[in-house]
Scaffold this motif. Structure first.
Motif, mmCIF file in Angstrom:
data_model
loop_
_atom_site.group_PDB
_atom_site.id
_atom_site.type_symbol
_atom_site.label_atom_id
_atom_site.label_comp_id
_atom_site.label_asym_id
_atom_site.label_seq_id
_atom_site.Cartn_x
_atom_site.Cartn_y
_atom_site.Cartn_z
ATOM 1 N N UNK A 24 0.635 -1.241 -0.060
ATOM 2 C CA UNK A 24 0.045 0.006 0.017
ATOM 3 C C UNK A 24 0.948 1.297 0.109
ATOM 4 N N UNK A 25 0.736 2.142 -1.014
ATOM 5 C CA UNK A 25 1.487 3.375 -0.907
ATOM 6 C C UNK A 25 0.627 4.428 -0.393
ATOM 7 N N UNK A 26 1.480 5.448 -0.090
ATOM 8 C CA UNK A 26 0.642 6.667 0.534
ATOM 9 C C UNK A 26 1.501 7.816 0.016
ATOM 10 N N UNK A 27 0.716 8.841 -0.373
ATOM 11 C CA UNK A 27 1.262 10.034 -0.839
ATOM 12 C C UNK A 27 0.712 11.424 -0.048
ATOM 13 N N UNK A 28 1.867 12.149 0.219
ATOM 14 C CA UNK A 28 1.742 13.497 0.927
ATOM 15 C C UNK A 28 2.170 14.425 0.056
ATOM 16 N N UNK A 29 1.793 15.676 0.132
ATOM 17 C CA UNK A 29 2.120 16.985 -0.811
ATOM 18 C C UNK A 29 2.507 18.082 0.246
ATOM 19 N N UNK A 30 3.214 18.747 -0.659
ATOM 20 C CA UNK A 30 3.596 20.237 -0.106
ATOM 21 C C UNK A 30 3.586 21.280 -1.540
ATOM 22 N N UNK A 31 2.803 22.281 -0.967
ATOM 23 C CA UNK A 31 2.670 23.492 -2.171
ATOM 24 C C UNK A 31 3.743 24.331 -1.993
ATOM 25 N N UNK A 43 -3.370 28.029 3.618
ATOM 26 C CA UNK A 43 -2.766 29.442 3.586
ATOM 27 C C UNK A 43 -3.244 30.275 2.592
ATOM 28 N N UNK A 44 -3.042 31.616 2.946
ATOM 29 C CA UNK A 44 -3.266 32.485 1.789
ATOM 30 C C UNK A 44 -1.931 32.893 1.014
ATOM 31 N N UNK A 45 -2.140 33.293 -0.066
ATOM 32 C CA UNK A 45 -0.984 34.058 -0.990
ATOM 33 C C UNK A 45 -1.474 35.221 -1.674
ATOM 34 N N UNK A 46 -0.714 35.824 -2.119
ATOM 35 C CA UNK A 46 -1.188 37.184 -2.642
ATOM 36 C C UNK A 46 -1.607 36.926 -4.234
ATOM 37 N N UNK A 47 -2.424 37.780 -4.610
ATOM 38 C CA UNK A 47 -3.046 37.856 -6.001
ATOM 39 C C UNK A 47 -1.843 37.948 -7.019
ATOM 40 N N UNK A 48 -2.026 36.913 -7.887
ATOM 41 C CA UNK A 48 -0.925 36.917 -9.044
ATOM 42 C C UNK A 48 0.290 35.830 -8.785
ATOM 43 N N UNK A 49 0.047 35.092 -7.328
ATOM 44 C CA UNK A 49 1.048 34.445 -7.070
ATOM 45 C C UNK A 49 1.053 33.214 -7.786
ATOM 46 N N UNK A 50 2.157 32.506 -8.139
ATOM 47 C CA UNK A 50 2.613 31.431 -8.947
ATOM 48 C C UNK A 50 2.979 30.223 -7.905
ATOM 49 N N UNK A 51 2.467 29.017 -8.274
ATOM 50 C CA UNK A 51 2.554 27.997 -7.146
ATOM 51 C C UNK A 51 2.812 26.714 -7.898
ATOM 52 N N UNK A 52 3.297 25.709 -7.306
ATOM 53 C CA UNK A 52 3.660 24.431 -7.875
ATOM 54 C C UNK A 52 3.195 23.429 -6.768
ATOM 55 N N UNK A 53 3.112 22.209 -6.867
ATOM 56 C CA UNK A 53 2.841 21.128 -5.986
ATOM 57 C C UNK A 53 4.125 20.155 -5.974
ATOM 58 N N UNK A 54 4.416 19.433 -4.719
ATOM 59 C CA UNK A 54 5.443 18.532 -4.722
ATOM 60 C C UNK A 54 4.738 17.215 -3.763
ATOM 61 N N UNK A 55 5.354 16.209 -4.542
ATOM 62 C CA UNK A 55 4.570 14.763 -4.084
ATOM 63 C C UNK A 55 5.972 13.825 -3.166
ATOM 64 N N UNK A 56 5.590 13.281 -2.094
ATOM 65 C CA UNK A 56 6.286 12.403 -1.606
ATOM 66 C C UNK A 56 5.296 11.046 -1.376
ATOM 67 N N UNK A 57 5.980 9.775 -1.825
ATOM 68 C CA UNK A 57 5.485 8.791 -1.924
ATOM 69 C C UNK A 57 6.084 7.858 -0.838
ATOM 70 N N UNK A 58 5.434 7.168 0.148
ATOM 71 C CA UNK A 58 5.947 6.318 0.994
ATOM 72 C C UNK A 58 5.327 4.805 0.730
ATOM 73 N N UNK A 59 6.070 3.917 1.250
ATOM 74 C CA UNK A 59 5.347 2.505 1.135
ATOM 75 C C UNK A 59 5.801 1.649 0.132
ATOM 76 N N UNK A 60 6.920 2.288 -0.715
ATOM 77 C CA UNK A 60 7.690 1.503 -1.704
ATOM 78 C C UNK A 60 8.510 0.647 -0.921
#
Length: 174
Positions: A24-31, A43-60
């Protein structure tokens, strides 16, 4: 199985079935914002912010590669980008975001060896920008009128300056 020989009669053992379960895998993320600072859950970010997401997978399990990891932003698929260390996957950066509520999710697929998983939602808010307006009253020769008293019949006009706009987002009418 044991073979016959001059002294023994051979025998065949009973089959012993073995099932190897999927891990069984699990995935957690961080923006992250474009400058790589973390955006907190809700959380709150300012108008016009550019964001991306990151994933960590456990259980491998060593020797068995992790299946594909994918992202969504407000339930719409988002492509993967080059992975940022120490994460297992990174999404492409968003466009400059308008004010509103957003949610990222990441998923890791299932395959012959693994049961996939989806991360908990990662909601965040893009705040409206605060505008400010300043005005100046002028006479017909564009001299500032600094007090509010003018002679009867005087012709005056007003100018307004709007500040606080964000590049790429049209300002409302003044």
């Amino acid at each position: 199985t044991v073979a016959d020989d001059d002294n023994y009669i051979g025998d065949v053992g009973v089959d012993e079935n073995v099932t190897v379960d999927k891990a069984q895998l699990a995935v957690t993320t961080t923006i992250h914002k474009a400058d790589h600072t973390v955006v907190a859950n809700n959380g709150h970010v300012a108008l016009g912010s550019v964001v991306h997401d990151n994933a960590d997978v456990t259980g491998g399990v060593a020797g068995f590669p992790i299946p594909a990891i994918s992202f969504t932003l407000n339930a719409a698929p988002v492509a993967n980008d080059s992975t940022e260390a120490p994460f297992d996957a990174t999404s492409v950066a968003s466009a400059a975001l308008a004010a509103g509520n957003y949610t990222y999710n990441a998923s890791v697929a299932s395959d012959d060896n693994y049961n996939g998983a989806t991360s908990d939602p990662e909601p965040f808010v893009v705040d409206k920008a605060q505008l400010s307006v300043s005005t100046k009253v002028h006479n017909t020769t564009h001299v500032d009128i600094t007090n509010t008293t003018v002679q009867p019949g005087a012709i005056v006009h007003d100018t307004a300056t709007l500040a606080g706009g964000v590049n790429g987002f049209a300002l409302p009418a003044v």
